[in-house]
Write a protein that holds these residues in place. Sequence first.
Motif, PDB file in Angstrom:
ATOM      1  N   ALA A 287       0.819  -1.219   0.000  1.00 28.22           N
ATOM      2  CA  ALA A 287       0.000   0.000   0.000  1.00 28.22           C
ATOM      3  C   ALA A 287       0.851   1.267   0.000  1.00 28.22           C
ATOM      4  N   ASN A 288       2.108   1.172   0.411  1.00 25.75           N
ATOM      5  CA  ASN A 288       2.990   2.341   0.461  1.00 25.75           C
ATOM      6  C   ASN A 288       3.747   2.596  -0.833  1.00 25.75           C
ATOM      7  N   PHE A 289       3.690   1.669  -1.760  1.00 25.97           N
ATOM      8  CA  PHE A 289       4.452   1.784  -3.011  1.00 25.97           C
ATOM      9  C   PHE A 289       3.843   2.832  -3.937  1.00 25.97           C
ATOM     10  N   ILE A 290       4.699   3.668  -4.519  1.00 29.29           N
ATOM     11  CA  ILE A 290       4.294   4.674  -5.502  1.00 29.29           C
ATOM     12  C   ILE A 290       5.009   4.321  -6.800  1.00 29.29           C
ATOM     13  N   ALA A 291       4.249   3.816  -7.779  1.00 28.21           N
ATOM     14  CA  ALA A 291       4.847   3.412  -9.061  1.00 28.21           C
ATOM     15  C   ALA A 291       5.486   4.618  -9.735  1.00 28.21           C
ATOM     16  N   PRO A 292       6.575   4.488 -10.436  1.00 34.35           N
ATOM     17  CA  PRO A 292       7.228   3.233 -10.759  1.00 34.35           C
ATOM     18  C   PRO A 292       8.310   2.817  -9.772  1.00 34.35           C
ATOM     19  N   HIS A 293       8.855   3.728  -8.938  1.00 40.24           N
ATOM     20  CA  HIS A 293       9.966   3.322  -8.078  1.00 40.24           C
ATOM     21  C   HIS A 293      10.121   4.172  -6.818  1.00 40.24           C
ATOM     22  N   SER A 294       9.001   4.508  -6.168  1.00 37.13           N
ATOM     23  CA  SER A 294       9.050   5.309  -4.952  1.00 37.13           C
ATOM     24  C   SER A 294       8.186   4.675  -3.869  1.00 37.13           C
ATOM     25  N   CYS A 295       8.277   5.244  -2.674  1.00 38.68           N
ATOM     26  CA  CYS A 295       7.542   4.718  -1.527  1.00 38.68           C
ATOM     27  C   CYS A 295       7.107   5.877  -0.640  1.00 38.68           C
ATOM     28  N   LYS A 296       5.953   5.741   0.000  1.00 38.11           N
ATOM     29  CA  LYS A 296       5.468   6.763   0.925  1.00 38.11           C
ATOM     30  C   LYS A 296       6.292   6.797   2.207  1.00 38.11           C
ATOM     31  N   VAL A 297       6.968   5.700   2.521  1.00 35.42           N
ATOM     32  CA  VAL A 297       7.696   5.574   3.774  1.00 35.42           C
ATOM     33  C   VAL A 297       9.207   5.664   3.586  1.00 35.42           C
ATOM     34  N   VAL A 298       9.725   4.969   2.581  1.00 40.16           N
ATOM     35  CA  VAL A 298      11.166   4.824   2.393  1.00 40.16           C
ATOM     36  C   VAL A 298      11.697   5.831   1.367  1.00 40.16           C
ATOM     37  N   ALA A 299      12.767   6.505   1.697  1.00 36.10           N
ATOM     38  CA  ALA A 299      13.393   7.472   0.788  1.00 36.10           C
ATOM     39  C   ALA A 299      14.245   6.750  -0.254  1.00 36.10           C
ATOM     40  N   GLY A 300      14.343   7.342  -1.427  1.00 33.95           N
ATOM     41  CA  GLY A 300      15.193   6.809  -2.483  1.00 33.95           C
ATOM     42  C   GLY A 300      14.419   5.962  -3.479  1.00 33.95           C
ATOM     43  N   ASN A 301      15.157   5.439  -4.453  1.00 33.41           N
ATOM     44  CA  ASN A 301      14.542   4.572  -5.466  1.00 33.41           C
ATOM     45  C   ASN A 301      14.238   3.210  -4.862  1.00 33.41           C
ATOM     46  N   ILE A 302      13.049   2.724  -5.161  1.00 33.61           N
ATOM     47  CA  ILE A 302      12.575   1.456  -4.619  1.00 33.61           C
ATOM     48  C   ILE A 302      12.296   0.499  -5.773  1.00 33.61           C
ATOM     49  N   SER A 303      12.773  -0.727  -5.642  1.00 38.01           N
ATOM     50  CA  SER A 303      12.492  -1.745  -6.649  1.00 38.01           C
ATOM     51  C   SER A 303      11.084  -2.287  -6.428  1.00 38.01           C
ATOM     52  N   PRO A 304      10.306  -2.462  -7.493  1.00 39.18           N
ATOM     53  CA  PRO A 304       8.981  -3.067  -7.342  1.00 39.18           C
ATOM     54  C   PRO A 304       9.059  -4.475  -6.746  1.00 39.18           C
ATOM     55  N   ASN A 305      10.215  -5.123  -6.871  1.00 41.55           N
ATOM     56  CA  ASN A 305      10.415  -6.463  -6.324  1.00 41.55           C
ATOM     57  C   ASN A 305      11.104  -6.451  -4.969  1.00 41.55           C
ATOM     58  N   GLY A 306      11.302  -5.277  -4.379  1.00 40.46           N
ATOM     59  CA  GLY A 306      11.942  -5.171  -3.076  1.00 40.46           C
ATOM     60  C   GLY A 306      10.985  -5.470  -1.943  1.00 40.46           C
ATOM     61  N   TRP A 307      11.485  -5.341  -0.707  1.00 33.75           N
ATOM     62  CA  TRP A 307      10.667  -5.578   0.485  1.00 33.75           C
ATOM     63  C   TRP A 307      11.313  -4.866   1.659  1.00 33.75           C
ATOM     64  N   CYS A 308      10.490  -4.472   2.656  1.00 36.11           N
ATOM     65  CA  CYS A 308      11.011  -3.924   3.914  1.00 36.11           C
ATOM     66  C   CYS A 308      10.001  -4.191   5.016  1.00 36.11           C
ATOM     67  N   ILE A 309      10.360  -3.858   6.264  1.00 39.27           N
ATOM     68  CA  ILE A 309       9.469  -4.130   7.390  1.00 39.27           C
ATOM     69  C   ILE A 309       8.247  -3.201   7.423  1.00 39.27           C
ATOM     70  N   ALA A 310       8.226  -2.182   6.579  1.00 42.00           N
ATOM     71  CA  ALA A 310       7.062  -1.294   6.496  1.00 42.00           C
ATOM     72  C   ALA A 310       6.014  -1.837   5.523  1.00 42.00           C
ATOM     73  N   PHE A 311       6.210  -3.059   5.041  1.00 41.11           N
ATOM     74  CA  PHE A 311       5.284  -3.650   4.069  1.00 41.11           C
ATOM     75  C   PHE A 311       3.876  -3.754   4.640  1.00 41.11           C
ATOM     76  N   VAL A 312       2.913  -3.269   3.862  1.00 40.13           N
ATOM     77  CA  VAL A 312       1.477  -3.373   4.196  1.00 40.13           C
ATOM     78  C   VAL A 312       0.780  -3.794   2.904  1.00 40.13           C
ATOM     79  N   PRO A 313       0.171  -4.977   2.875  1.00 40.10           N
ATOM     80  CA  PRO A 313      -0.475  -5.405   1.626  1.00 40.10           C
ATOM     81  C   PRO A 313      -1.612  -4.466   1.233  1.00 40.10           C
ATOM     82  N   LYS A 314      -1.740  -4.251  -0.077  1.00 35.17           N
ATOM     83  CA  LYS A 314      -2.849  -3.442  -0.590  1.00 35.17           C
ATOM     84  C   LYS A 314      -4.157  -4.152  -0.283  1.00 35.17           C
ATOM     85  N   SER A 315      -5.168  -3.383   0.067  1.00 35.12           N
ATOM     86  CA  SER A 315      -6.471  -3.997   0.305  1.00 35.12           C
ATOM     87  C   SER A 315      -7.107  -4.377  -1.027  1.00 35.12           C
ATOM     88  N   ALA A 316      -7.822  -5.467  -1.022  1.00 37.37           N
ATOM     89  CA  ALA A 316      -8.405  -5.980  -2.269  1.00 37.37           C
ATOM     90  C   ALA A 316      -9.575  -5.211  -2.746  1.00 37.37           C
TER      91      ALA A 316
END
Length: 90
Positions: free
Chosen positions: A61-90
């Motif tokens: 839910a925090n991922f901002i396409a194509p390579h950003s995040c609401k929580v984590v600074a810097g470029n983020i890989s769509p295939n990455g992971w961190c402890i701030a992971f929150v699954p998108k609601s269906a």
Amino acid sequence: MSEKDKMITRRDALKNIAVVVGAVATTTMMGAGMADAGTMTKTSVQYQDTPKGKDRCSVCANFIAPHSCKVVAGNISPNGWCIAFVPKSA
């Protein structure tokens, strides 16, 4: 030009204020999706460039396409992971 022609009416002033407020709001909203949106470092959230099982940034839910995040600074890989992971609601 007479003094009356130089005066700004209350209606004109309110229109000008509305335009300025709209422009500021639009600029602020456009900036929200910019890269490097997050404020936490990758290290502090234990970011990794690989998924953790089925959990990955692209379904967070925090991922901002194509390579950003609401929580984590810097470029983020769509295939990455961190402890701030929150699954998108269906």
